[in-house]
Structure formats: C-alpha cells, structure tokens
Write a protein that holds these residues in place. Structure first.
Motif, short mmCIF file in Angstrom:
data_model
loop_
_atom_site.label_atom_id
_atom_site.label_comp_id
_atom_site.label_asym_id
_atom_site.label_seq_id
_atom_site.Cartn_x
_atom_site.Cartn_y
_atom_site.Cartn_z
N ALA A 20 -40.62 -13.35 -29.23
CA ALA A 20 -39.59 -12.89 -30.16
C ALA A 20 -39.85 -11.45 -30.58
CB ALA A 20 -39.55 -13.81 -31.39
N MET A 21 -41.11 -11.11 -30.81
CA MET A 21 -41.46 -9.76 -31.20
C MET A 21 -41.18 -8.78 -30.05
SD MET A 21 -45.14 -8.35 -32.60
CE MET A 21 -45.16 -9.61 -33.88
N TYR A 22 -41.48 -9.22 -28.82
CA TYR A 22 -41.22 -8.38 -27.65
C TYR A 22 -39.72 -8.09 -27.51
CZ TYR A 22 -40.79 -7.08 -22.72
OH TYR A 22 -40.48 -6.44 -21.55
N GLN A 23 -38.91 -9.13 -27.67
CA GLN A 23 -37.46 -8.97 -27.57
C GLN A 23 -36.94 -8.04 -28.67
OE1 GLN A 23 -35.61 -9.98 -25.10
NE2 GLN A 23 -37.30 -11.07 -24.10
N GLN A 24 -37.55 -8.14 -29.85
CA GLN A 24 -37.14 -7.28 -30.96
C GLN A 24 -37.46 -5.81 -30.66
OE1 GLN A 24 -35.48 -8.57 -33.29
NE2 GLN A 24 -35.40 -7.14 -34.98
N VAL A 25 -38.65 -5.57 -30.06
CA VAL A 25 -39.04 -4.20 -29.70
C VAL A 25 -38.10 -3.64 -28.66
CG1 VAL A 25 -40.83 -2.82 -28.57
CG2 VAL A 25 -41.47 -4.48 -30.33
N LYS B 186 -35.00 -4.49 -28.14
CA LYS B 186 -33.71 -4.25 -28.79
C LYS B 186 -33.72 -2.93 -29.55
CE LYS B 186 -30.50 -6.28 -32.14
NZ LYS B 186 -30.26 -7.42 -33.06
N HIS B 187 -34.77 -2.73 -30.38
CA HIS B 187 -34.85 -1.49 -31.16
C HIS B 187 -35.02 -0.28 -30.25
CE1 HIS B 187 -34.65 -3.46 -34.93
NE2 HIS B 187 -35.86 -4.02 -34.90
N GLN C 113 -31.69 0.72 -28.86
CA GLN C 113 -30.90 1.40 -29.89
C GLN C 113 -31.37 2.84 -30.07
OE1 GLN C 113 -31.46 -1.18 -33.26
NE2 GLN C 113 -29.80 -2.59 -32.67
#
Length: 384
Positions: free
Chosen positions: A359-364, A366-367, A370
């Motif tokens: 989940a943290m990897y996917q968040q990184v 995504k950011h 952006q």
C-alpha cells in the motif's frame, strides 16, 4: 485531580434528571428531586419551562409560581439597586462585579436568554483575560444544560482563541474537558479521547461533571479510539483510572476483557456498558453506533491472530451461535469493515490482511506521478 471539588452546576443536574425522568416508569422520586432543586434556587422561569414542556409530570402550582416570582423580583430589585449604586459611586471593577452578580442570578434561576444577555454585558466591562474566560465557561455550561450545540460550538472556539492569547494553566485544562465533552456529543470520539487523557491527571472541572463520570467517559472514548498498546499504557495501567474504575459499574470488566482477549466476557460487558450509556444524556444517542464499532474492533483483534479459523471456534470464543456470527461477520465484511472472507462450505473464516508495504509503494507511485505531471506543466510554462 484538583483537591477542591465544586458541585456540578445545578442546571446540568436538572437536565440529567429530566433525561432520567423521560426514561422512567415510576417518575415520582425524580420529579421530587427536580422540584426540590427548583425550590432551593427559586427558579420561577425554569418551573414555567417544566410546566409547559413536561406537563405530564409537573402540574402548574399557581401558589408556588407566585412565591418563586416574588423572590425573583425582590432579588432582581436588590441587584439592580446595587448596580445603580456602584455605577454612581464606584469604579469599573465594581460595576463589572455587579453585572456579573445579575448574570449569575439569571443563570441560577434558569432564565437562559436573560443570563446570556447579562453575561454579554458583563464581558463588555471585563478586561482581565481569566475573568472573560470564566464567563465563556459559564455560557458553555448553559449550552450543555440545554444542549444548545451552536452556542457550545461558538463559545468553545472563542475560548480556544482566548487561551492562545495567554490563558493560565488551570483554565487551559478546564477547556480540554469542556471541548472534549462537546466532541463526545458530536461523536468525535478520537478527539475527545485525546483531550480527556491529557487532562485526567489534572481534572478540575467538577462544576461540569463529576470525576467518576469523567473517567467513565474517558474509558468509553478511549476504548473505541486507541490502538491496543496505547490503550495498555494510557488507560489499562493508568493510576488515575485505576483509582476510581471500581466505582463505575461494569467498567473494569469492560476495559480488561478486550485487552486480555477474553471475548466472551467482553461481549457480556459490552451489553452491560451500553445499558449504562443508555442512562446518560450525552452518550445515549451513540449507543447503537458504539456497540457496532466495538464488536467490529473485537472481531478484528481476534482475527489478526489467524490466517484462517473455523466459524465454530470463533463462535465459541465469543459465546455466540454459529449462524448469528456468520450473519454478523458477513454484514461487516460486505461493508468493508473486516479484512476477511467466509468459506461457508468449509466453515472457515480466512483473513485478508492488507499489505502495508504494498500500500505504501502504491501511494509513493501515485504521488510520484502527480509530481511528474506538475513538473511537466511547470516546464511548459517556463518554456513559454
């Protein structure tokens, strides 16, 4: 906790008794308690409120109304004469004290609107920050008495702004309790837990609620808000809570059973504790929501220990029927509240723990996407 114990504001006591009255079959004892407080404080306006809004329990006694109104008029004349005298012969501080006496008397007899207006006039004559804060606290107690949420919200924000100007330590702690109680009422349990736990060792707001009731609220909001390690440190092992938890019905069993993973005992204690919540004017509105959320918390805590577990053994741990447990877990799983799935054929619950690293990897990622998009847009602007 402060050694000085100021009695709970009688308007709050009356509001609690009226709530109790609305849930009783035999109302005679509570009715007598309310009338005793009304008579002791010469509360003509509040008595009129009772006879208009609780006419089944309070029949208008014309003689009592006349007696109370006469006492009110005499006291009003005395206070107004004193105000006129100090305005003519004394300074601003004496005028302020005379105005405050008028406000406090309207507060005492339960005349909400006149009390608020008198407190406003007193504030205009008050320079000292501490004295202005005390007036805001008094207005907040009126808000808690009548559950005037707009009045509470505005005056809590006002008090927070004033505290930032340099409020003293004691009033800062009082505000935490006042704001925490407001957050409890509006179901911000996490915010309430944070403020209550910060002020439990220095509690000095006995004019708002008793220390035992405060600890009860602290346990209620902490149980639903804190993670297990923090619960152990700040609540289960807290000397301040341990000193009174035995005086609060079912609180010790409720607190310890969940932490010690005694799930059968926990569900019994949860039923008992929600019965106590139903008797409380501020907590009763949250009973259904609270019971559901605490059951979810207990199921989650139990399932964290297993990759898979049978429905029958889970039902045994919680003291529930298999069919009931299946239906309840299915409802929570389908709502996305439990990370699990049920194999009905095999009679097994399979946990589906979210992968925190993934989940943290996917968040990184995504950011990062952006950020790249913003850099590209910025590059085009710079090129132009």
């Amino acid at each position: 906790m402060s050694e000085e114990v100021i009695p709970v504001d009688h308007l709050i006591t009356l509001a609690d008794l009226l709530f109790k009255l609305s849930n009783e079959t035999d109302k005679s004892n509570t009715t007598e308690q309310i009338l005793q407080i009304v008579k002791e404080n010469d509360m003509a306006p509040y008595y009129e409120y009772l006879t208009e809004n609780y006419s089944n329990s309070f029949k208008r006694d014309a003689q009592l109304v006349s007696e109370l109104q006469k006492k009110n008029e005499e006291k009003h004349k005395e206070l107004k004469d004193k105000l006129a005298d100090v305005e003519e012969n004394f300074g601003e501080n004496e005028v302020r004290e005379a105005l405050l006496s008028i406000a406090e008397y309207h507060h005492k007899i339960g005349d909400k609107e006149k009390a608020l207006e008198a407190y406003r006039q007193t504030t205009e004559k008050t320079v000292a920050l501490g004295q202005r804060l005390d007036i805001v606290f008094a207005i907040q107690r009126i808000g808690f008495s009548w559950l005037d949420m707009d009045l509470l919200r505005r005056n809590i924000e006002k008090a927070k702004s004033m505290i930032e100007e340099g409020g003293d330590w004691e009033r800062r702690n009082r505000l935490k309790v006042y704001e925490g109680l407001y957050l409890l009422i509006v179901r911000n349990f996490k915010g309430a837990a944070s403020l209550f736990l910060e002020s439990i060792a220095t509690f000095s707001s006995s004019e708002l609620l008793s220390y035992e009731r405060f600890v009860f609220y602290t346990i209620i909001v902490s149980m639903i808000s804190l993670e297990r390690p923090e619960m152990k440190k700040r609540v289960v092992d807290s000397s301040d809570i341990l000193s009174v938890v035995g005086k609060i019905p079912h609180a010790a069993d409720y607190l310890n059973s969940l932490y010690n993973c005694q799930y059968r005992d926990f569900l019994v204690a949860l039923v008992d504790i929600t019965d106590e919540m139903k008797k409380d004017r501020f907590l009763s509105r949250h009973v259904h929501h609270y019971s559901r959320e605490m059951r979810i918390r207990a199921y989650s805590q139990f399932l964290e220990s297993y990759k898979s577990v049978t429905l029958s053994s889970t039902a045994d741990q919680f003291g529930l029927g298999v069919i009931f447990l299946d239906q309840e877990l299915s409802r929570f799983i389908s709502a996305g509240r439990l990370n699990a799935k049920i194999d009905k054929v095999g009679g097994i619950i399979e946990t589906n723990r979210p992968d925190a690293k993934n989940a943290m990897y996917q968040q990184v990622i995504k950011h990062g996407d952006q950020l790249l998009n913003r850099i590209q847009k910025l590059t085009r602007v710079v090129d132009l």
